[in-house]
Design an enzyme around this catalytic site. Structure first.
Site, PDB file in Angstrom:
ATOM      1  N   HIS A 120      10.747  42.336  53.333  1.00 26.80           N
ATOM      2  CA  HIS A 120       9.637  41.477  53.744  1.00 26.80           C
ATOM      3  C   HIS A 120       9.750  40.172  52.949  1.00 26.80           C
ATOM      4  O   HIS A 120      10.229  40.182  51.805  1.00 26.80           O
ATOM      5  CB  HIS A 120       8.336  42.205  53.390  1.00 26.80           C
ATOM      6  CG  HIS A 120       7.085  41.577  53.903  1.00 26.80           C
ATOM      7  ND1 HIS A 120       6.501  40.488  53.293  1.00 26.80           N
ATOM      8  CD2 HIS A 120       6.289  41.884  54.943  1.00 26.80           C
ATOM      9  CE1 HIS A 120       5.391  40.169  53.938  1.00 26.80           C
ATOM     10  NE2 HIS A 120       5.235  41.002  54.951  1.00 26.80           N
ATOM     11  N   ASP A 198       9.361  48.067  46.736  1.00 31.31           N
ATOM     12  CA  ASP A 198       8.257  47.600  47.571  1.00 31.31           C
ATOM     13  C   ASP A 198       7.742  48.792  48.382  1.00 31.31           C
ATOM     14  O   ASP A 198       8.348  49.212  49.361  1.00 31.31           O
ATOM     15  CB  ASP A 198       8.753  46.480  48.494  1.00 31.31           C
ATOM     16  CG  ASP A 198       7.642  45.951  49.393  1.00 31.31           C
ATOM     17  OD1 ASP A 198       6.553  46.542  49.399  1.00 31.31           O
ATOM     18  OD2 ASP A 198       7.887  44.944  50.087  1.00 31.31           O
ATOM     19  N   GLN A 201       4.715  49.674  52.656  1.00 34.52           N
ATOM     20  CA  GLN A 201       4.686  50.471  53.880  1.00 34.52           C
ATOM     21  C   GLN A 201       4.697  51.978  53.604  1.00 34.52           C
ATOM     22  O   GLN A 201       4.131  52.757  54.369  1.00 34.52           O
ATOM     23  CB  GLN A 201       5.902  50.117  54.763  1.00 34.52           C
ATOM     24  CG  GLN A 201       5.838  48.726  55.353  1.00 34.52           C
ATOM     25  CD  GLN A 201       4.739  48.577  56.389  1.00 34.52           C
ATOM     26  OE1 GLN A 201       4.453  49.492  57.157  1.00 34.52           O
ATOM     27  NE2 GLN A 201       4.110  47.423  56.418  1.00 34.52           N
ATOM     28  N   LYS A 224      -3.209  48.868  53.475  1.00 34.23           N
ATOM     29  CA  LYS A 224      -2.277  49.642  54.307  1.00 34.23           C
ATOM     30  C   LYS A 224      -2.365  51.131  53.973  1.00 34.23           C
ATOM     31  O   LYS A 224      -1.543  51.928  54.409  1.00 34.23           O
ATOM     32  CB  LYS A 224      -0.844  49.145  54.091  1.00 34.23           C
ATOM     33  CG  LYS A 224      -0.616  47.701  54.577  1.00 34.23           C
ATOM     34  CD  LYS A 224       0.829  47.290  54.374  1.00 34.23           C
ATOM     35  CE  LYS A 224       1.032  45.802  54.342  1.00 34.23           C
ATOM     36  NZ  LYS A 224       1.151  45.183  55.657  1.00 34.23           N
ATOM     37  N   CYS A 362       7.460  38.719  59.273  1.00 39.22           N
ATOM     38  CA  CYS A 362       7.789  38.281  57.904  1.00 39.22           C
ATOM     39  C   CYS A 362       9.138  38.837  57.448  1.00 39.22           C
ATOM     40  O   CYS A 362       9.310  39.171  56.257  1.00 39.22           O
ATOM     41  CB  CYS A 362       6.706  38.678  56.888  1.00 39.22           C
ATOM     42  SG  CYS A 362       5.148  37.884  57.206  1.00 39.22           S
TER      43      CYS A 362
HETATM   44  N1  PMP Z   1       6.034  44.260  51.725  1.00 39.44           N
HETATM   45  C1  PMP Z   1       5.999  44.886  52.898  1.00 39.44           C
HETATM   46  C2  PMP Z   1       7.102  45.840  53.257  1.00 39.44           C
HETATM   47  C3  PMP Z   1       4.936  44.662  53.769  1.00 39.44           C
HETATM   48  O1  PMP Z   1       4.895  45.289  54.950  1.00 39.44           O
HETATM   49  C4  PMP Z   1       3.908  43.765  53.390  1.00 39.44           C
HETATM   50  C5  PMP Z   1       2.741  43.459  54.323  1.00 39.44           C
HETATM   51  N2  PMP Z   1       3.100  43.236  55.635  1.00 39.44           N
HETATM   52  C6  PMP Z   1       3.994  43.149  52.156  1.00 39.44           C
HETATM   53  C7  PMP Z   1       5.070  43.419  51.341  1.00 39.44           C
HETATM   54  C8  PMP Z   1       2.935  42.219  51.667  1.00 39.44           C
HETATM   55  O2  PMP Z   1       1.727  42.881  51.573  1.00 39.44           O
HETATM   56  P1  PMP Z   1       0.341  42.083  51.457  1.00 39.44           P
HETATM   57  O3  PMP Z   1       0.333  41.112  52.610  1.00 39.44           O
HETATM   58  O4  PMP Z   1      -0.697  43.136  51.581  1.00 39.44           O
HETATM   59  O5  PMP Z   1       0.352  41.399  50.150  1.00 39.44           O
END
Ligand code: PMP
Length: 404
Positions: A120, A198, A201, A224, A362
């Site tokens: 991401h 990370d 997910q 999430k 993203c």
């Molecule tokens: N890493 C991953 C794999 C994600 O899916 C996300 C959120 N889409 C993020 C980081 C960032 O999370 P947040 O927007 O809640 O800070």
């Protein structure tokens, strides 16, 4: 038995209609829905309990502090770590920024930071910024042509390249693919590389046992994991966590302040400057309790059954291309129909009440690798059922007819 009807009844938003159709929510990778208990806890806090934490001697403040710290303990238990190894942030993004900034003084020009190609943006951009600031260099772990991560190939690469930091996802938000972390973390340990996982997910779907994963840092987002938005955090192996430079400074994180200098608390306090998301943390306890009240094996089995049902039907539709790993997946399916733009398909599906996400999610490097502008992503969670899949597949077939 996993009582899916009872579970669905706990999530009020699942009863909504969208575009005059019953909602089918397939966007849990973006944010999960919240059980009533979490919603009630937010309202209860503001109606009956609202006070600032850590700085009051009055009853409301002491109660708020106790409840706030209680959630830290619950989450530490969830991950099987110690509560002083959990830092609250506003989400996975801020957690990675906190770690990257905190490691700045431990990096030298020429040091390497290894990332996978399916991260991401939140697990790419902070490392690029850190590299620019310190003269370090970002290198990319090997990726297979189908975008899967072969952990053996990555481990060999780590052993050869000797990066100082390895940042890798536990599960891809775009593809849902689960990373086999064990060989990668072992390779990191063998060369003393700092491992940052990370877990945005994976944290809800896989209920990770962090001592077993044995990484140095693990980041997550509460929204999430059935919890409130604007909240997340990180786990850090205590010694390393405590050695990080402070990220934000101000009230709460200090021990002493004079007009010329200040001293800081130990972790986790020194990373929690200012008034935190008190209501969010306290309500998040209900989300953790909700998740841990479910039998993990039954929940994963249910999620996998619904996912497999969806992917089999999708794969049977002519012209659908699926990019996700079909076995080792938390429940996110990325696909396209022929060369139709994913936005068009997602808009048509929305007309049938089906909420999916479309775009690059993203993860622009994934889209460049695939040579496409984006994908449609249907992402599932514990509260989805086979009826959701049936509605989704019917809506997809109808949308395709409209496109054709
Ligand atoms: N890493 C991953 C794999 C994600 O899916 C996300 C959120 N889409 C993020 C980081 C960032 O999370 P947040 O927007 O809640 O800070």
């Amino acid at each position: 038995m996993f009582d899916i009807a009872k579970i669905r009844a706990d999530f009020p938003l699942l009863n909504e209609t969208v575009n005059e159709q019953p909602l089918v929510y397939l966007d849990s990778a973006a944010t999960s829905q919240k059980p009533q208990a979490v919603i009630d806890a937010l309202a209860r806090f503001y109606s009956h309990e609202n006070a600032n934490v850590h700085r009051g001697r009055h009853t409301l403040s002491e109660n708020a502090t106790r409840n706030y710290e209680h959630t830290r303990t619950l989450l530490a238990d969830y991950f099987s770590v110690k509560s002083n190894e959990i830092v609250w942030t506003k989400g996975a993004t801020e957690s990675i920024n906190l770690i990257a900034n905190g490691l700045a003084s431990q990096l030298n020009p020429g040091d390497k930071i290894a990332l996978s190609a399916i991260e991401h943006h939140a697990n790419i951009v902070p490392w690029q910024q850190l590299a620019q600031r310190t003269g370090a260099q970002v290198i990319i772990l090997p990726i297979e042509s189908d975008l899967s991560i072969n952990s053996e190939h990555c481990s060999e690469f780590i052993t050869q390249q000797k990066p100082k930091i390895v940042a890798i996802t536990h599960a891809s938000n775009t593809l849902g693919n689960i990373t086999d972390l064990a060989p990668i973390i072992s390779a990191c340990k063998a060369i003393n590389a700092i491992s940052v996982v990370d877990g945005a997910q994976a944290a809800m779907h896989l209920r990770p046992h962090l001592p077993e994963i044995s990484c140095d840092f693990y980041v997550f987002s509460a929204h999430k994991m059935l919890g409130p938005t604007g909240l997340g955090g990180l786990y850090g192996r205590y010694e390393l966590l405590n050695s990080l430079d402070v990220y934000q400074t101000g009230g709460e994180m200090i021990e002493t302040v004079s007009l010329t200098q200040s001293t800081f608390r130990d972790a986790p306090g020194k990373f929690e400057a200012g008034t935190p998301n008190i209501a969010g943390v306290i309500a998040f306890a209900e989300a953790i309790n909700y998740l841990t009240s479910l039998d993990f094996q039954q929940m994963r089995q249910h999620e996998h059954t619904v996912f497999a049902y969806a992917i089999n039907q999708l794969a049977a539709i002519d012209g659908i291309q699926i990019y996700s790993n079909q076995e080792c997946n938390i429940g996110n399916i990325s696909f396209n129909y022929k060369d139709e733009h994913p936005f068009d398909l997602a808009t048509l599906l929305d007309g049938f009440g089906v909420a999916v996400r479309s775009g690059h999610h993203c993860t622009q490097p994934i889209m460049s690798h695939l040579g496409i502008p984006g994908t449609v992503r249907a992402s599932f969670a514990l509260y989805n059922n086979k009826d959701d899949v049936d509605t989704f597949i019917n809506a997809l077939k109808n949308s395709i007819e409209l496109l054709d």
